[in-house]
Every structure is written in C-alpha cells, then in structure tokens.
Design a protein around this motif. Structure first.
Motif, PDB file in Angstrom:
ATOM      1  N   TYR A  46       2.629  17.505 -11.311  1.00  0.00           N
ATOM      2  CA  TYR A  46       3.763  16.495 -10.898  1.00  0.00           C
ATOM      3  C   TYR A  46       2.904  15.500 -10.181  1.00  0.00           C
ATOM      4  CZ  TYR A  46       3.258  18.182  -5.971  1.00  0.00           C
ATOM      5  OH  TYR A  46       2.748  18.535  -4.866  1.00  0.00           O
ATOM      6  N   TYR A  47       3.622  14.303 -10.235  1.00  0.00           N
ATOM      7  CA  TYR A  47       3.045  13.026  -9.399  1.00  0.00           C
ATOM      8  C   TYR A  47       4.088  12.684  -8.253  1.00  0.00           C
ATOM      9  CZ  TYR A  47      -0.841  12.595 -12.725  1.00  0.00           C
ATOM     10  OH  TYR A  47      -1.958  12.597 -13.454  1.00  0.00           O
ATOM     11  N   ALA A  48       3.683  12.124  -7.414  1.00  0.00           N
ATOM     12  CA  ALA A  48       4.699  11.669  -6.376  1.00  0.00           C
ATOM     13  C   ALA A  48       4.291  10.642  -5.456  1.00  0.00           C
ATOM     14  CB  ALA A  48       5.427  12.903  -5.515  1.00  0.00           C
ATOM     15  N   SER A  49       5.102   9.466  -5.369  1.00  0.00           N
ATOM     16  CA  SER A  49       4.246   8.426  -4.439  1.00  0.00           C
ATOM     17  C   SER A  49       5.185   7.705  -3.705  1.00  0.00           C
ATOM     18  CB  SER A  49       3.642   7.407  -5.397  1.00  0.00           C
ATOM     19  OG  SER A  49       4.405   6.805  -6.310  1.00  0.00           O
ATOM     20  N   ALA A  50       4.935   7.160  -2.641  1.00  0.00           N
ATOM     21  CA  ALA A  50       5.775   6.466  -1.889  1.00  0.00           C
ATOM     22  C   ALA A  50       4.974   5.277  -1.183  1.00  0.00           C
ATOM     23  CB  ALA A  50       6.464   7.041  -0.757  1.00  0.00           C
ATOM     24  N   LEU A  66       0.905  -1.091  -0.159  1.00  0.00           N
ATOM     25  CA  LEU A  66      -0.109   0.055   0.095  1.00  0.00           C
ATOM     26  C   LEU A  66       0.735   1.166  -0.037  1.00  0.00           C
ATOM     27  CD1 LEU A  66      -3.022   0.761   0.313  1.00  0.00           C
ATOM     28  CD2 LEU A  66      -2.603   0.985   2.711  1.00  0.00           C
ATOM     29  N   GLY A  67       0.432   2.254  -0.609  1.00  0.00           N
ATOM     30  CA  GLY A  67       1.199   3.514  -0.910  1.00  0.00           C
ATOM     31  C   GLY A  67       0.333   4.701  -0.783  1.00  0.00           C
ATOM     32  N   VAL A  68       0.978   5.967  -0.876  1.00  0.00           N
ATOM     33  CA  VAL A  68       0.303   7.099  -0.807  1.00  0.00           C
ATOM     34  C   VAL A  68       0.776   7.926  -1.955  1.00  0.00           C
ATOM     35  CG1 VAL A  68       1.755   8.295   0.738  1.00  0.00           C
ATOM     36  CG2 VAL A  68      -0.649   9.244   0.419  1.00  0.00           C
ATOM     37  N   ARG A  69      -0.062   8.600  -2.747  1.00  0.00           N
ATOM     38  CA  ARG A  69       0.430   9.460  -3.997  1.00  0.00           C
ATOM     39  C   ARG A  69      -0.394  10.843  -3.838  1.00  0.00           C
ATOM     40  NH1 ARG A  69      -1.200   7.551 -10.146  1.00  0.00           N
ATOM     41  NH2 ARG A  69      -3.324   7.616  -9.160  1.00  0.00           N
ATOM     42  N   SER A  70       0.708  12.015  -4.296  1.00  0.00           N
ATOM     43  CA  SER A  70       0.206  13.218  -4.656  1.00  0.00           C
ATOM     44  C   SER A  70      -0.039  13.299  -5.976  1.00  0.00           C
ATOM     45  CB  SER A  70       1.296  14.034  -4.054  1.00  0.00           C
ATOM     46  OG  SER A  70       0.771  15.269  -4.254  1.00  0.00           O
ATOM     47  N   GLN A  99      -3.536  19.876  -6.228  1.00  0.00           N
ATOM     48  CA  GLN A  99      -2.908  18.799  -5.734  1.00  0.00           C
ATOM     49  C   GLN A  99      -3.981  17.883  -4.772  1.00  0.00           C
ATOM     50  OE1 GLN A  99      -0.393  18.416  -8.387  1.00  0.00           O
ATOM     51  NE2 GLN A  99       0.224  17.065  -6.852  1.00  0.00           N
ATOM     52  N   GLU A 100      -3.836  16.798  -4.681  1.00  0.00           N
ATOM     53  CA  GLU A 100      -4.904  16.006  -3.880  1.00  0.00           C
ATOM     54  C   GLU A 100      -3.990  14.730  -3.376  1.00  0.00           C
ATOM     55  OE1 GLU A 100      -8.423  15.217  -5.660  1.00  0.00           O
ATOM     56  OE2 GLU A 100      -7.599  13.784  -6.700  1.00  0.00           O
ATOM     57  N   LEU A 101      -4.176  14.101  -2.380  1.00  0.00           N
ATOM     58  CA  LEU A 101      -3.717  12.777  -1.810  1.00  0.00           C
ATOM     59  C   LEU A 101      -4.646  11.501  -2.043  1.00  0.00           C
ATOM     60  CD1 LEU A 101      -1.453  13.938   1.520  1.00  0.00           C
ATOM     61  CD2 LEU A 101      -0.677  13.408  -0.880  1.00  0.00           C
ATOM     62  N   GLU A 102      -3.974  10.417  -2.387  1.00  0.00           N
ATOM     63  CA  GLU A 102      -4.907   9.322  -2.358  1.00  0.00           C
ATOM     64  C   GLU A 102      -4.135   8.158  -2.092  1.00  0.00           C
ATOM     65  OE1 GLU A 102      -6.363   8.889  -6.216  1.00  0.00           O
ATOM     66  OE2 GLU A 102      -4.534   8.003  -7.112  1.00  0.00           O
ATOM     67  N   LEU A 103      -4.808   7.105  -1.340  1.00  0.00           N
ATOM     68  CA  LEU A 103      -4.216   5.787  -1.020  1.00  0.00           C
ATOM     69  C   LEU A 103      -4.012   4.977  -2.549  1.00  0.00           C
ATOM     70  CD1 LEU A 103      -5.639   4.676   2.246  1.00  0.00           C
ATOM     71  CD2 LEU A 103      -3.492   5.643   1.832  1.00  0.00           C
ATOM     72  N   ILE A 104      -3.092   4.230  -2.741  1.00  0.00           N
ATOM     73  CA  ILE A 104      -2.893   3.590  -3.805  1.00  0.00           C
ATOM     74  C   ILE A 104      -2.423   2.113  -3.578  1.00  0.00           C
ATOM     75  CG2 ILE A 104      -2.558   5.353  -5.276  1.00  0.00           C
ATOM     76  CD1 ILE A 104       0.454   4.778  -5.045  1.00  0.00           C
ATOM     77  N   LEU A 161       8.955   1.622  -1.862  1.00  0.00           N
ATOM     78  CA  LEU A 161       8.942   2.135  -3.226  1.00  0.00           C
ATOM     79  C   LEU A 161       8.710   3.636  -3.218  1.00  0.00           C
ATOM     80  CD1 LEU A 161       7.476  -0.797  -3.071  1.00  0.00           C
ATOM     81  CD2 LEU A 161       7.732  -0.913  -5.654  1.00  0.00           C
ATOM     82  N   ALA A 162       9.141   4.302  -4.144  1.00  0.00           N
ATOM     83  CA  ALA A 162       9.156   5.658  -4.370  1.00  0.00           C
ATOM     84  C   ALA A 162       9.102   6.113  -5.675  1.00  0.00           C
ATOM     85  CB  ALA A 162      10.003   6.891  -3.563  1.00  0.00           C
ATOM     86  N   SER A 163       8.263   7.259  -6.264  1.00  0.00           N
ATOM     87  CA  SER A 163       8.529   7.537  -7.641  1.00  0.00           C
ATOM     88  C   SER A 163       8.217   9.118  -7.484  1.00  0.00           C
ATOM     89  CB  SER A 163       7.412   6.879  -8.509  1.00  0.00           C
ATOM     90  OG  SER A 163       7.287   7.276  -9.872  1.00  0.00           O
TER      91      SER A 163
END
Length: 235
Positions: A225-229, A34-38, A48-53, A201-203
């Motif tokens: 921009y997109y950012a996730s971890a 499980l991760g979180v993404r902006s 921008q918004e945050l969501e669980l992925i 993992l991060a992107s």
C-alpha cells in the motif's frame, strides 16, 4: 511492449476524436508544496518507510511539471486535438537496495486525453519510460482516473494503473524473470481547499505485483500500500 503501445494508441485516438464533451476545466491550478508518503521499502517488500515528497502541478502552454500522475515528471506536451495531448517527459525512477539499483531517471513519450463522461472528469494516460541507464530497460504505463465527487471545497477521484516492463527492468529490480505485466494499482485521491490559495491533498492506493516479479526470491508481499498527504500553495 511495442504491440501494447500501438494497441493503446489505436484505441485512444478514435475515442478522443469522437468525444462530444468538452475537456474538464483546470480547477486545481498551479500547485507547489510538500508532503509525506508511506511506501514499501521496494515493491514487494514487507517493510514500510516514510519519505518527504514534493507536491507539484504546473501546466504551461507547452511545458509541464507534476507529481499528480504517479511519479515526479516534467517535459513538454502539445495539443493534437481538443483535450488530446502528446508529449515527452523526464521522470524520476526509484531504486532498489536489495538489488543494488540506485535511484535514477527515465525519458519517454506519452499520450494523454482529458474529457468528461456526463458531469465526471475523465483522464486517460499512456506513457513509455526508458531508463537513462539502458541496461535497466523500459516501462509502459496505462493510467486512468475518474472524478467521483466535486461539491464545495472537496474533490475526489478514483484511479487505476497497469504497468508493463521489459526483461531488463524485471531482472534488474527482481534478480530474475522475464518482462510482461509488472504491477497493477487502484486507489483514491482527493483535494480539499483550505482557502483560496492553500489546499490539502491525500491519496491511498494498493499495488499488486504480477508475473515473475511476484514470484521473485526477494518478493515478500505481492500486495503493498501507498498513502500520502501534503499541503500546497495554489498560484
């Protein structure tokens, strides 16, 4: 759209046959986490918004599921030649509240090539995605990634993607316009082994709109921009 797909296939098939290096080994294994993404509220939004992925990576003999190629998708694929795979997929498609397009799904086909250039693993993916709501049109992706670091517990890649869309897709998501190049993306992603079974993992990536999507009346920023971890368990 059809001409672009044929051109890509004609390019990838001879290259795969002539490749002298073995495809990269599957060092990441099967991942579930499980991760979180902006991300922007929609491509072109200034908010921008945050969501669980989910974090998913599974490759069986035929079936696969993954979130590691830019979207959540799963399906079946078949090896045509060493490192060259053709397949079909069902994928998640985001919506756009500004134009009342709900999240949905797409079906399509893809051609994927795993190889090496010297010590660096290389992946090239061509993918067609037809929305299940046929009124929303079709997209075509061309995506490539190259491993740039792989020492010890850390692995890192750079990647880029270009996505084209039909008239229906552009008009549904951006109110007006014609099809063509929709957006380009460039980014970096990495994986760090916390232990034998746990990885982080991060992107981070930038996405730029093109064509009529960029000049749409609802487009506030052409570049987002997109950012996730995330954390995943490796089986």
């Amino acid at each position: 759209m059809r001409l672009a797909l044929v051109s890509v296939l004609c390019f990838l098939l001879p290259a795969a046959v002539l490749a002298a290096e073995d495809p990269p080994r599957d060092e990441l294994g099967t991942l579930l986490g499980l991760g979180v993404r902006s991300l922007p509220e929609y491509d072109g939004s200034s908010k921008q918004e945050l969501e669980l992925i989910p974090v998913v990576r599974y490759y069986g003999r035929t079936l696969f599921a993954r979130t590691t190629q830019g979207t959540l998708e799963g399906g079946a694929r078949f090896e045509l030649a060493r490192g060259l795979f053709a397949g079909v997929q069902l994928a998640y498609v985001g919506g756009n509240d500004r134009t009342d397009v709900d999240p949905g799904a797409s079906v399509g086909v893809h051609l994927e090539w795993d190889t090496r250039v010297g010590p660096a693993p290389v992946n090239v993916l061509g993918r067609v995605r037809q929305h299940l709501d046929s009124d929303l049109g079709t997209q075509f992706d061309l995506r490539a990634g190259v491993g740039v670091y792989g020492s010890g517990a850390l692995k890192a890649w750079v990647f880029g993607q270009a996505t084209w869309a039909t008239d229906e897709w552009v008009r549904s998501y951006y109110t007006t316009g014609d099809g063509g190049l929709l957006f380009t993306t460039a980014g970096v992603e990495g994986v760090y082994d916390l232990s034998r079974h746990w990885v982080v993992l991060a992107s981070v990536s930038l996405r730029r709109l093109h064509g009529d999507a960029a000049s749409s009346p609802i487009t506030e920023d052409k570049t987002n921009y997109y950012a996730s971890a995330g954390v995943a368990y490796r089986f």
